[in-house]
Design a protein around this motif. Structure first.
Motif, PDB file in Angstrom:
ATOM      1  N   THR A 283      32.585  34.047  46.237  1.00 26.10           N
ATOM      2  CA  THR A 283      31.734  33.027  46.825  1.00 26.10           C
ATOM      3  C   THR A 283      30.299  33.268  46.360  1.00 26.10           C
ATOM      4  O   THR A 283      30.013  34.238  45.661  1.00 26.10           O
ATOM      5  N   ALA A 284      29.391  32.387  46.769  1.00 26.65           N
ATOM      6  CA  ALA A 284      27.985  32.582  46.411  1.00 26.65           C
ATOM      7  C   ALA A 284      27.445  33.896  46.951  1.00 26.65           C
ATOM      8  O   ALA A 284      26.536  34.488  46.375  1.00 26.65           O
ATOM      9  N   ALA A 285      28.022  34.373  48.051  1.00 31.44           N
ATOM     10  CA  ALA A 285      27.563  35.626  48.659  1.00 31.44           C
ATOM     11  C   ALA A 285      28.351  36.826  48.155  1.00 31.44           C
ATOM     12  O   ALA A 285      28.185  37.926  48.673  1.00 31.44           O
ATOM     13  N   GLY A 286      29.193  36.634  47.154  1.00 28.40           N
ATOM     14  CA  GLY A 286      29.997  37.726  46.623  1.00 28.40           C
ATOM     15  C   GLY A 286      29.390  38.316  45.361  1.00 28.40           C
ATOM     16  O   GLY A 286      28.225  38.070  45.026  1.00 28.40           O
ATOM     17  N   LYS A 287      30.201  39.081  44.649  1.00 27.23           N
ATOM     18  CA  LYS A 287      29.757  39.743  43.433  1.00 27.23           C
ATOM     19  C   LYS A 287      30.749  39.455  42.313  1.00 27.23           C
ATOM     20  O   LYS A 287      31.922  39.197  42.549  1.00 27.23           O
ATOM     21  N   GLY A 288      30.266  39.523  41.082  1.00 26.34           N
ATOM     22  CA  GLY A 288      31.148  39.416  39.938  1.00 26.34           C
ATOM     23  C   GLY A 288      31.222  38.023  39.354  1.00 26.34           C
ATOM     24  O   GLY A 288      30.581  37.075  39.824  1.00 26.34           O
ATOM     25  N   ASP A 289      32.023  37.919  38.292  1.00 28.92           N
ATOM     26  CA  ASP A 289      32.145  36.668  37.556  1.00 28.92           C
ATOM     27  C   ASP A 289      33.115  35.722  38.237  1.00 28.92           C
ATOM     28  O   ASP A 289      34.113  36.133  38.832  1.00 28.92           O
ATOM     29  N   GLY A 290      32.832  34.430  38.117  1.00 26.62           N
ATOM     30  CA  GLY A 290      33.720  33.419  38.652  1.00 26.62           C
ATOM     31  C   GLY A 290      35.002  33.317  37.842  1.00 26.62           C
ATOM     32  O   GLY A 290      35.034  33.645  36.645  1.00 26.62           O
ATOM     33  N   ALA A 291      36.060  32.852  38.468  1.00 26.11           N
ATOM     34  CA  ALA A 291      37.359  32.724  37.814  1.00 26.11           C
ATOM     35  C   ALA A 291      37.346  31.585  36.796  1.00 26.11           C
ATOM     36  O   ALA A 291      36.645  30.579  36.961  1.00 26.11           O
ATOM     37  N   MET A 292      38.138  31.746  35.725  1.00 24.56           N
ATOM     38  CA  MET A 292      38.358  30.675  34.769  1.00 24.56           C
ATOM     39  C   MET A 292      39.451  29.757  35.303  1.00 24.56           C
ATOM     40  O   MET A 292      40.494  30.227  35.767  1.00 24.56           O
ATOM     41  N   LEU A 293      39.208  28.449  35.242  1.00 22.95           N
ATOM     42  CA  LEU A 293      40.156  27.473  35.773  1.00 22.95           C
ATOM     43  C   LEU A 293      40.446  26.397  34.731  1.00 22.95           C
ATOM     44  O   LEU A 293      39.570  26.043  33.927  1.00 22.95           O
ATOM     45  N   ASN A 294      41.662  25.890  34.763  1.00 28.54           N
ATOM     46  CA  ASN A 294      42.064  24.795  33.885  1.00 28.54           C
ATOM     47  C   ASN A 294      42.238  23.514  34.692  1.00 28.54           C
ATOM     48  O   ASN A 294      42.712  23.544  35.826  1.00 28.54           O
ATOM     49  N   VAL A 295      41.855  22.412  34.100  1.00 29.47           N
ATOM     50  CA  VAL A 295      42.008  21.097  34.724  1.00 29.47           C
ATOM     51  C   VAL A 295      43.119  20.348  33.996  1.00 29.47           C
ATOM     52  O   VAL A 295      43.134  20.256  32.767  1.00 29.47           O
TER      53      VAL A 295
END
Length: 337
Positions: free
Chosen positions: A106-118
Motif C-alpha cells: 500500500t502507500a504506507a508500505g515498503k518495496g516495489d509494486g507488483a507487476m500486473l497484466n490487463v
C-alpha cells in the motif's frame, strides 16, 4: 508565519502525492482500477483521519476569559503491519492477472509494486497491457507514519469554555493547493464534582471537527489527455472526555473517546489509454473520463496519555493515543491564561 503555513501544507499533502502516480492503474477496467487505487491508498486516508483528530489538547484546564495559546504540533499515525500490503487476488478483479506475486504494498508500505497484466475487450477487440502498481512510500514518511502537522490557536470564553481553531488558507503552487479548517470546543466541568475544583485534577469534555481539501494538477506526462487533475477531501471528528493533573511544572493529561471521519479522492479529466491487440493490428487507444472516484471512512474508540512540561508561558508536550492507528503527538505551545 507564511513559511510555516506553506510548510504545513507541504507536509499535509506529501503523503497524498502518490495519488499522482496512480495513472498507470487506469489501464485496468474502470471498476478494477477503482478497487486497486482504493486498496493502495486506504491506509494513508485512515491515517490522516486518525492524525487530524489528535493533538487537540494538552490540559483539561480551561483558560481564563480571553486567555489564549498558540500551539505548533505534529501527529504521526502508525500504520499496522497488516495494512502495509494488500492482496489483489482478494479484490474480485475481472481484467487483471498477476504473473508473479499478487501481494503489493500500500502507500504506507515498503518495496516495489507488483507487476500486473490487463486482459480486456476494447472497441470490440481483445487487448492486453501491463503496468506496475505504485511503490510503497513508508521510507519517505517521518517515522514511517502518516504525518499531520497542526497549527492551532485556543481562546478562553466565559463559563470555562475554550474554543480552538486550526486554519490553513488554500495556498500552494499551480500544481498543488491545499487548505484546512478545524474547530474544537472544550468545556471544563471540574466544578460539578464539588470539592475536586480545589485539587490539581481538572476534567473536561471536548468535541472537534476538521475539514481539509487538496487540489492537484496532473502534468499528463504518464498518460496523455486533457484537464487532468485530482481532488482530495477529508472530514474528521472526535468526541472525548479528558482529564489532567496540573502541577507547577509537570502536567499529566489523558482522555478517552471516539474518533471517526471520511475522505474522498477523485481523478478528473480525460486519459488516453493505449492497448495492444492480442491479434495482429495497430495499437488501440481508448479515452476515459473522470476515471477514479474513491470513498474512505474509518472510526473507533481511542485512549490517550500524555505529559506536558510548563516553563512559564512556554509549554512542551507529548502524548500517545491507542486506537486502530496508534498516534504519537508532540509539540510546543505559548500559553497566556
Amino acid at each position: 508565519m507564511k513559511k510555516l503555513t506553506l510548510l504545513c501544507v507541504l507536509l499535509l499533502v506529501a503523503h497524498v502525492s502518490p495519488s499522482q502516480e496512480l495513472e498507470s492503474i487506469l489501464l485496468a477496467a474502470r471498476e478494477d482500477a477503482n478497487k486497486l487505487a482504493k486498496g493502495y491508498m486506504n491506509p494513508v486516508m485512515s491515517g490522516l483521519i486518525y492524525g487530524m483528530n489528535s493533538g487537540w489538547y494538552h490540559t483539561a484546564k480551561a483558560h481564563k476569559k480571553l486567555g489564549f495559546d498558540v500551539t505548533i504540533g505534529f501527529n504521526a499515525s502508525m500504520v499496522p503491519s497488516k495494512d502495509e500490503v494488500f492482496d489483489i487476488a482478494n479484490l474480485g478483479l475481472t481484467s487483471i492477472t498477476a504473473p508473479g506475486s499478487s501481494l503489493t504494498p500500500t502507500a504506507a508500505g515498503k518495496g516495489d509494486g507488483a507487476m500486473l497484466n490487463v486482459n480486456a475487450n476494447v472497441q470490440g477487440q481483445a487487448v492486453t497491457a501491463s503496468f506496475q502498481m505504485p511503490d510503497g512510500v513508508s521510507d519517505d514518511l517521518p517515522l514511517g507514519a502518516v504525518p499531520t502537522p497542526a497549527l492551532q490557536v485556543g481562546v478562553g470564553l466565559p463559563f470555562k469554555f475554550d474554543v480552538m481553531l486550526r486554519a490553513v488558507p488554500k495556498v500552494g503552487s499551480d500544481d498543488v493547493k491545499a487548505g484546512l479548517f478545524g474547530i474544537g470546543l472544550k468545556k471544563e466541568i471540574t466544578d460539578i464534582f464539588g470539592p475536586m475544583d480545589k485539587t490539581p485534577l481538572h476534567v473536561a469534555v471536548l468535541a472537534a471537527y476538521t475539514n481539509m481539501n487538496v487540489d492537484y494538477n496532473i502534468d499528463g506526462d504518464a498518460i496523455p489527455g486533457q484537464n487532468q487533475s485530482a481532488e482530495f477531501k477529508l472530514n474528521s471528528f472526535t468526541l472525548q472526555a479528558i482529564g489532567s493533573l496540573n502541577f507547577p511544572i509537570i502536567n499529566i493529561y489523558g482522555g478517552i473517546g471516539y474518533t471517526g471521519g471520511s475522505s474522498s479522492l477523485t481523478m478528473l479529466g480525460t486519459y488516453d489509454l493505449e492497448y495492444t491487440p492480442i491479434a495482429a493490428g495497430p495499437t488501440i487507444t481508448e479515452t476515459v473520463t473522470d476515471p477514479l472516484d474513491l470513498d474512505f471512512d474509518t472510526s473507533g474508540f481511542r485512549t490517550t496519555l500524555g505529559v506536558r512540561l510548563s516553563l512559564g508561558f512556554f509549554k512542551l508536550f507529548g502524548d500517545y493515543t491507542l486506537q486502530k492507528y496508534n498516534t504519537l503527538s508532540a509539540g510546543m505551545a505559548f500559553s497566556f491564561r
